[in-house]
Design a protein around this motif. Structure first.
Motif, short mmCIF file in Angstrom:
data_model
loop_
_atom_site.label_atom_id
_atom_site.label_comp_id
_atom_site.label_asym_id
_atom_site.label_seq_id
_atom_site.Cartn_x
_atom_site.Cartn_y
_atom_site.Cartn_z
N HIS A 178 0.80 -1.23 0.00
CA HIS A 178 0.00 0.00 0.00
C HIS A 178 0.83 1.27 0.00
CE1 HIS A 178 -3.37 -2.62 0.92
NE2 HIS A 178 -2.65 -3.13 1.88
N THR A 179 2.04 1.22 0.50
CA THR A 179 2.83 2.45 0.59
C THR A 179 4.11 2.29 -0.22
OG1 THR A 179 3.91 1.62 2.56
CG2 THR A 179 1.98 3.01 2.88
N LYS A 218 2.61 -7.74 5.15
CA LYS A 218 1.22 -8.12 5.40
C LYS A 218 0.29 -7.10 4.74
CE LYS A 218 -2.01 -8.78 9.17
NZ LYS A 218 -2.22 -8.81 10.61
N LEU A 220 -3.03 -4.88 4.24
CA LEU A 220 -3.90 -4.17 5.18
C LEU A 220 -3.24 -4.02 6.54
CD1 LEU A 220 -7.36 -5.72 4.30
CD2 LEU A 220 -6.40 -3.57 3.56
N CYS A 221 -2.00 -3.64 6.50
CA CYS A 221 -1.26 -3.43 7.74
C CYS A 221 -0.09 -2.53 7.39
CB CYS A 221 -0.77 -4.76 8.30
SG CYS A 221 0.10 -4.61 9.85
N GLY A 222 0.26 -1.65 8.28
CA GLY A 222 1.35 -0.75 7.96
C GLY A 222 2.71 -1.28 8.32
N PRO A 240 6.01 2.19 11.51
CA PRO A 240 6.36 3.10 10.42
C PRO A 240 6.66 4.51 10.88
CG PRO A 240 4.06 2.37 10.25
CD PRO A 240 4.63 1.72 11.46
N THR A 241 6.20 4.88 12.08
CA THR A 241 6.46 6.24 12.54
C THR A 241 7.75 6.33 13.34
OG1 THR A 241 5.10 5.75 14.45
CG2 THR A 241 4.04 6.86 12.62
N GLN A 253 8.16 -11.66 15.96
CA GLN A 253 7.56 -12.90 16.44
C GLN A 253 8.27 -14.05 15.75
OE1 GLN A 253 3.42 -11.71 15.37
NE2 GLN A 253 2.89 -13.43 16.66
N THR A 271 -6.42 -10.51 2.43
CA THR A 271 -7.05 -9.75 3.49
C THR A 271 -6.15 -9.65 4.72
OG1 THR A 271 -8.06 -11.80 4.23
CG2 THR A 271 -9.39 -10.39 2.83
N GLY A 272 -4.99 -10.28 4.65
CA GLY A 272 -4.05 -10.18 5.76
C GLY A 272 -4.40 -11.03 6.96
N LEU A 274 -4.52 -14.50 7.16
CA LEU A 274 -3.80 -15.77 7.25
C LEU A 274 -2.46 -15.67 6.56
CD1 LEU A 274 -6.68 -18.21 6.26
CD2 LEU A 274 -5.82 -17.83 8.55
N ASP A 289 -2.30 -18.59 11.88
CA ASP A 289 -3.01 -17.46 12.42
C ASP A 289 -1.96 -16.70 13.22
OD1 ASP A 289 -4.63 -15.68 13.61
OD2 ASP A 289 -6.20 -17.10 14.11
N ALA A 291 -1.45 -13.82 14.76
CA ALA A 291 -1.63 -13.19 16.07
C ALA A 291 -1.76 -14.25 17.16
CB ALA A 291 -2.84 -12.29 16.05
N PHE B 554 -3.99 -10.57 21.43
CA PHE B 554 -3.20 -10.21 20.25
C PHE B 554 -4.05 -10.36 18.99
CE2 PHE B 554 -0.27 -11.87 23.42
CZ PHE B 554 0.56 -10.78 23.57
N LEU B 555 -4.85 -11.41 18.99
CA LEU B 555 -5.72 -11.65 17.85
C LEU B 555 -6.70 -10.50 17.69
CD1 LEU B 555 -6.36 -13.74 15.74
CD2 LEU B 555 -7.97 -14.77 17.30
N TYR B 565 -8.19 -0.95 8.53
CA TYR B 565 -7.46 -0.76 7.27
C TYR B 565 -8.32 -1.13 6.08
CZ TYR B 565 -2.81 0.48 8.83
OH TYR B 565 -1.74 1.15 9.32
N PHE B 594 -1.27 4.69 6.41
CA PHE B 594 -0.55 3.48 6.82
C PHE B 594 0.53 3.80 7.83
CE2 PHE B 594 -2.74 1.77 3.26
CZ PHE B 594 -2.95 0.46 3.63
N ASP B 596 -0.15 3.33 11.19
CA ASP B 596 -0.49 2.71 12.46
C ASP B 596 0.06 1.30 12.54
OD1 ASP B 596 -1.85 1.86 14.84
OD2 ASP B 596 -3.10 3.64 14.52
#
Lengths: 528, 596
Positions: A178-179, A218, A220-222, A240-241, A253, A271-272, A274, A289, A291, B554-555, B565, B594, B596
């Motif tokens: 995305h970025t 991933k 849909l994740c920054g 990212p910041t 992880q 969709t991020g 799995l 999974d 998380a 976490f999930l 998002y 993006f 976060d």
């Protein structure tokens, strides 16, 4: 963020640009005076009668270069450096424990067999027998699946999407979906993250990060970046910041499963939610999974392992290639799979069309591209059809004739589905037969079509090793290429989407331009 | 959450779905018994040097009446196990906050009954196993010759007693570990699989777990018997008036226990015992969590109780609610036709009952979770950090309930994404409206007739009023059937109003959804600042208990972020027109970039 479009290659706006591609560049030169810098680079482009090879850099995307000399390779495993040290005798227990830790059961048995004078005779004989039995069994297994006899590093090199992995300064590459940032894995087992408009390049290092074979951000994740390593799977969370250039290993992880290493391919679902990982030694692929750090193994007998995974952009299907002449296509609703045996080699590379309805494949050692279509209504094709034959053909180039064509090593389709890049292996012995990237224009409706568009070649001596399209380039398509000299470069293709303009004339103009070349059998178009 | 359902209808559907599934799982467990018994017989009589005799022995044994009788007993055991599974299963893990609380749970009368029944069942299974193994294990009494007098008397067979006591011990440890490891916690899988592939995939894990558990139990029981074995032995011998054969080595001694054959038989009998129980649990889990497709909209009033919105609002039977949430997640990803049903309007009246009910239910789940999180944080803030550990343990069962709800609300905007094309309600991009999915329902935006009409319609709206759908859509809908005094694109406009309604249906709730998600995310973020909240649990290597509940927080965080998002990437800049508070907008802006 990108400069206003340099129309190297326009499809739609005005038809006069399409008289010839060489003309396009000259024409643009006159019109866009303020783009002198790019155009002087463009002057280096090799123009092959009607097809154009472009060497351009969009100015604010970082294009770093890494050489082998500046990167220190990772330290050798302890066993290979042992000869440098004086031999010191530990007790048998210590040595056995060390052997068990380093090389598992094999090492332990080997150690016991080798120190026969210190252990009871029955133990030494027994372990020698077990060792022989194990070796015999594994050689039998290895004769079924030859890749199992490779060492872990060799296996990664064999199945990595980066060509010539072990020799390359660049180990893997991934654009953020995305970025404008990308991650590069290097020879020294570090990963660097480059962003546009930012000089900070975070470097990721981790104790478990060895022999990186694949990277993927991933969706849909920054922040999350999945890394396929030799022994495990790492998920980095790089804020990212944050201005930190060395995120701690606490940001990662570690996911591992016994018997599931080395990992050679990973794929996030679009969709991020799995993450799927594959190892050539494990017949099951793991659906993580992330998380929850839990995995569901999806086991199928046959094939001897899984080497390459590719999730279709709409998320409905997943390709899983095996080291044998077999690949599977999973549907992701109930996770059942179709089995696709191949005639000759294993599946080398593959890419999905943006709507997930068409899959292009290349097989090891073959010079053709196969296509498979999928449809929920009709079930799709029953056999793969050959859509392009890429055997050697010579072209008149600026420095004499140039031979192009060969084994298809890698395929990449741009996110809009309008450009297809194909990495063709050259012949290192021959003089004028380098590895090149052939670029095609593609159309999927009303019928699937491939039209030759041009070649991308590196500087002298540099061969392409890996390529990936930028996932959201606004002015057309942007192909990022990793070269054998350690350079990463970005090749833009400026066009406006044919679907929006709805005009057929540019396509026809191009077809008439290249008609004479398609007659010399480099591109035999077959309409599937 | 069990059959405490008051209304007959919900009872009916509970019966139809869950009870039948439980019965089917028990039936399969019973059908699997002969297979596991045959394997057990083969292993128990194993002899390396007489393979032919071994095979013939086993085949004759399998046909013997004693084996048939054992099978009948084992069937009874499986039936009772299945009943206990149905009675004890839970969708919310119970996490004891302290050792004392754990002790309280173990000593709870209900748990005591459970332990007692499992001890008995363990003894029964081990009795069957000892009869099957035969030889020195088969009966409790044996004839022996007294050393002094030489007369033949009935002596206690210590091997038989040993095996029976091991069964009781394993039964109790199974019951105890069931509490500690949350054996009865049923979790829904991240991916859907058919039952047979899932069973096949889980089988190696179950076999491995039962072998490991049996080895541990055998070791522990051997130690237990070494120290306390004298007591039951003398008690049994005095009660049943059995002599103790002094010529044999007593088993509560070191030399007696170091009998490899005895330990081997103990381990495989234990494995057989655990495998029987674990397979029943596994089949029950697989059957109960199988996806069930609820009708989105019921045609007849009789089965209105079975429709998805009704079941979602279910309070009494938690498992039905979970199945409905799972179904919602699945339809949002995979089923276009059922999505369209969700967005459809009721025929007289034109209200979006389906969507409203579903979104209301999901949002109430989310806000309930938010409230609990905030309440927990307040409690921690006022009481200091002493209480935090226990309280944070309390909250995660709740998370587990809602996390699936969260996933679904995550899916819900996603499913509507192809349908509600943002441009059609907000002023800006009318052109981007034709994706393949919307084609039958969106007006042909590119056609020359319709597009000016739509543009004008949209153009009339103040772009700053995002609740256009709320106010306008009922009007448009009501006028829909009437002739519109308007331009040439009359028919297109009716279709447009209809499709706008489709979009409006979702869009009216969008600000609610967004603010609800952002508030929850803030609460979760604050929660992760509490001590111990971000520490990872230790991963257990192999147990039948499902430990995924330990990582639910976490999930939840990951799912929430992905959800937001998903919405922000789909709507992009159009979100600026949504009516939400400034802080929330600021947070959403981070997501848009993006960051976060």
């Amino acid at each position: 963020m990108f400069p206003s479009p340099v129309h190297i290659y326009t499809d739609g706006s005005d038809a006069e640009d399409h008289v010839s591609s060489a003309f396009v560049i000259r024409h643009q030169k006159k019109r866009n005076i303020h783009h002198q810098t790019q155009l002087s680079l463009a002057a280096n482009a090799i123009i092959l009668a009607g097809v154009v090879c472009v060497w351009l850099q969009p100015c604010d995307l970082p294009s770093p270069q890494f050489t082998r000399d500046t990167l220190k390779g990772h330290s050798r495993p302890e066993s290979s450096s042992r000869s440098a040290f004086l031999d010191q005798r530990d007790t048998l227990w210590m040595r056995s424990a060390g052997a068990w830790r380093d090389a598992g059961l094999y090492g332990l048995l080997d150690e016991i067999t080798n120190s026969a004078e210190e252990v009871p005779r029955f133990l030494a004989v027994g372990s020698a027998c077990v060792l022989a039995l194990l070796r015999w069994a594994s050689s039998f297994h290895g004769s079924l699946f030859p890749h199992l006899t490779l060492s872990s590093d060799e296996m990664v090199a064999e199945f990595s999407q980066m060509l010539d992995w072990s020799d390359s300064a660049l180990r893997s590459f991934a654009w953020h979906p995305h970025t404008d940032k990308f991650a590069v894995a290097l020879l020294d087992d570090s990963i660097r993250i480059y962003k546009s408009n930012s000089s900070a390049t975070p470097t990721l290092k981790h104790r478990c990060q060895r022999s990186v074979c694949a990277l993927q951000w991933k969706p849909l994740c920054g922040s999350a970046l999945a890394v396929a390593c030799q022994s495990c799977l790492l998920i980095w969370h790089v804020d990212p910041t944050s201005l930190s250039t060395r995120p701690s290993s606490g940001c990662a992880q570690v996911l591992s499963h016994p018997g599931h290493s080395p990992i050679t391919s990973i794929a996030w679902s679009p969709t991020g939610s799995l993450l799927v990982s594959a190892s050539p030694v494990d017949t099951g692929m793991m659906v993580w999974d992330v998380a929850a750090e839990s995995a569901v193994p999806l086991q199928r007998v046959g094939g001897g392992g899984v080497t390459y995974l590719s999730w279709s952009p709409d998320g409905s299907r997943l390709l899983a290639a095996t080291p044998s002449a077999l690949f599977r296509v999973w549907e992701t609703r109930m996770w059942t799979c179709e089995r696709w045996p191949c005639l000759k080699g294993s599946c080398q590379s593959a890419c999905w069309s943006p709507d997930g309805g068409c899959l292009l494949l290349s097989m090891q050692g073959e010079r053709v591209i196969y296509a498979l279509t999928f449809s929920d209504l009709t079930g799709g094709s029953k056999a793969a059809s050959v859509v392009a034959d890429l055997s050697e053909t010579s072209f008149p180039g600026p420095d004499g004739d140039l031979t192009v064509g060969g084994e298809v090593c890698s395929l990449s389709w741009d996110p809009r589905g309008e450009r297809l890049a194909v990495l063709l292996k050259g012949d290192s012995q021959a003089v004028n037969h380098p590895s090149v990237i052939a670029v095609f224009k593609t159309r999927s409706s009303p019928v699937f079509e491939l039209l030759p568009c041009g070649f991308v070649m590196g500087e002298a001596g540099a061969e392409p090793r890996f390529m990936q399209f930028h996932p959201h380039f606004q002015h057309g398509a942007l192909l990022t290429v990793c070269w054998s000299d350690g350079r990463i470069s970005h090749v833009p293709f400026y066009f406006s989407s044919a679907g929006l303009l709805g005009g057929d004339s540019p396509q026809q103009a191009l077809a008439s331009n290249t008609a004479d070349h398609s007659s010399n059998k480099l591109y035999t178009e077959q309409i599937s | 959450m069990k059959c405490g359902c008051a209304r007959p209808d919900s009872h009916l559907i509970y019966f139809q779905v869950v009870i039948w599934r439980a019965v089917a799982s028990i039936a399969w467990s019973v059908l699997l018994l002969p297979v596991t018994t045959a394997v057990f017989v083969l292993l128990s009589r194993f002899s390396l040097f007489h393979p032919i005799q071994w095979i013939s022995d086993c085949t004759s044994l399998l046909a013997a009446s004693s084996t048939i009788f054992s099978l009948v007993v084992l069937c009874g055991v499986v039936l009772i196990t299945g009943f206990f599974n149905l009675e004890f299963y839970t969708l919310v893990p119970s996490i004891p906050c302290s050792r004392m609380a754990l002790l309280g749970t173990v000593l709870h009368p209900r748990q005591c009954v459970h332990s007692l029944v499992y001890c008995t069942m363990g003894m029964l299974v081990m009795w069957c196993a000892s009869v099957t193994i035969g030889g020195r294990y088969s009966t409790l009494g044996t004839t022996c010759r007294q050393s002094e007098s030489g007369e033949v008397v009935t002596c206690l067979n210590e091997y038989h007693l040993f095996i029976l006591l091991a069964g009781a011990f394993m039964g109790y440890s199974h019951s105890f570990l069931g509490v500690v490891q949350n054996m009865y916690y049923v979790s829904f899988q991240p991916i859907q699989q058919y039952k047979y592939p899932r069973f096949k995939g889980c089988l190696p894990m179950v076999v491995k777990c039962s072998v490991i558990q049996a080895l541990y139990s055998a070791r522990n029981f051997a130690a237990f018997y070494f120290f306390f074995g004298y007591a039951p032995k003398t008690w049994i011998s005095s009660t049943l008036n059995l002599q103790i054969d002094s010529s044999l080595q007593p088993l509560d001694s070191l030399t007696g226990l170091l009998d490899l054959s005895l330990l081997y038989h103990l381990s495989i009998s234990g494995t057989f015992l655990y495998l029987t129980w674990y397979l029943t649990v596994l089949l029950f889990r697989i059957y109960v969590t199988e996806a069930y497709s609820f009708p989105v909209q019921s045609t007849f009033t009789e089965d209105a109780e079975q429709s998805l919105p009704k079941v979602l609002a279910e309070k009494n039977t938690l498992v039905m609610k979970f199945l409905a949430l799972q179904d919602l997640a699945l339809l949002s990803q995979h089923s276009l036709s059922r999505r369209l049903e969700v967005f459809s309007l009721s025929q007289p009246g034109g209200h979006a009952h389906n969507w409203n009910a579903i979104s209301r239910e999901c949002l109430s789940l989310l806000s309930e979770l938010t409230q609990r999180l905030v309440a927990h944080q307040d409690a921690v803030a006022s009481n200091g950090r002493v209480k935090s550990q226990s309280a944070s343990n309390f909250i995660f069962p709740v998370l587990s309930v809602v996390v699936s709800g969260t996933e679904d609300i995550a899916e819900t905007p996603r499913l509507s994404v192809p349908l509600r094309t943002p441009g059609s309600v907000f002023k800006s991009s009318v052109g981007g409206a034709n994706s393949a999915l919307t084609a039958p329902f969106t007006p042909d935006v590119d056609s020359p007739f319709s597009s000016p009409a739509i543009r004008r319609l949209v153009g009339q709206q103040d772009p700053q009023s995002p609740c256009f759908g709320t106010v306008q859509s009922p009007h448009i809908m009501r006028r829909g059937p009437k002739p519109w005094s308007a331009s040439t694109g009359l028919s297109h406009l009716v279709a447009a109003s209809f499709s706008e309604d489709q979009f409006g249906v979702v869009q009216t709730t969008l600000p609610n959804i967004l603010s609800c998600l952002v508030v929850l995310l803030e609460a979760v973020d604050r929660h992760f600042k509490l001590p111990h909240a971000s520490s990872k649990p230790v991963r257990t290597i192999c147990s039948m208990g499902d430990s995924t509940y330990k990582t639910l927080r976490f999930l939840l965080r990951a799912v929430l972020k992905t959800t937001i998002y998903k919405i922000t990437t789909t709507f992009g800049e159009h979100l600026n027109a949504v009516n939400i508070s400034t802080e929330h907008r600021k947070r959403l802006q981070q997501f848009l970039e993006f960051k976060d």
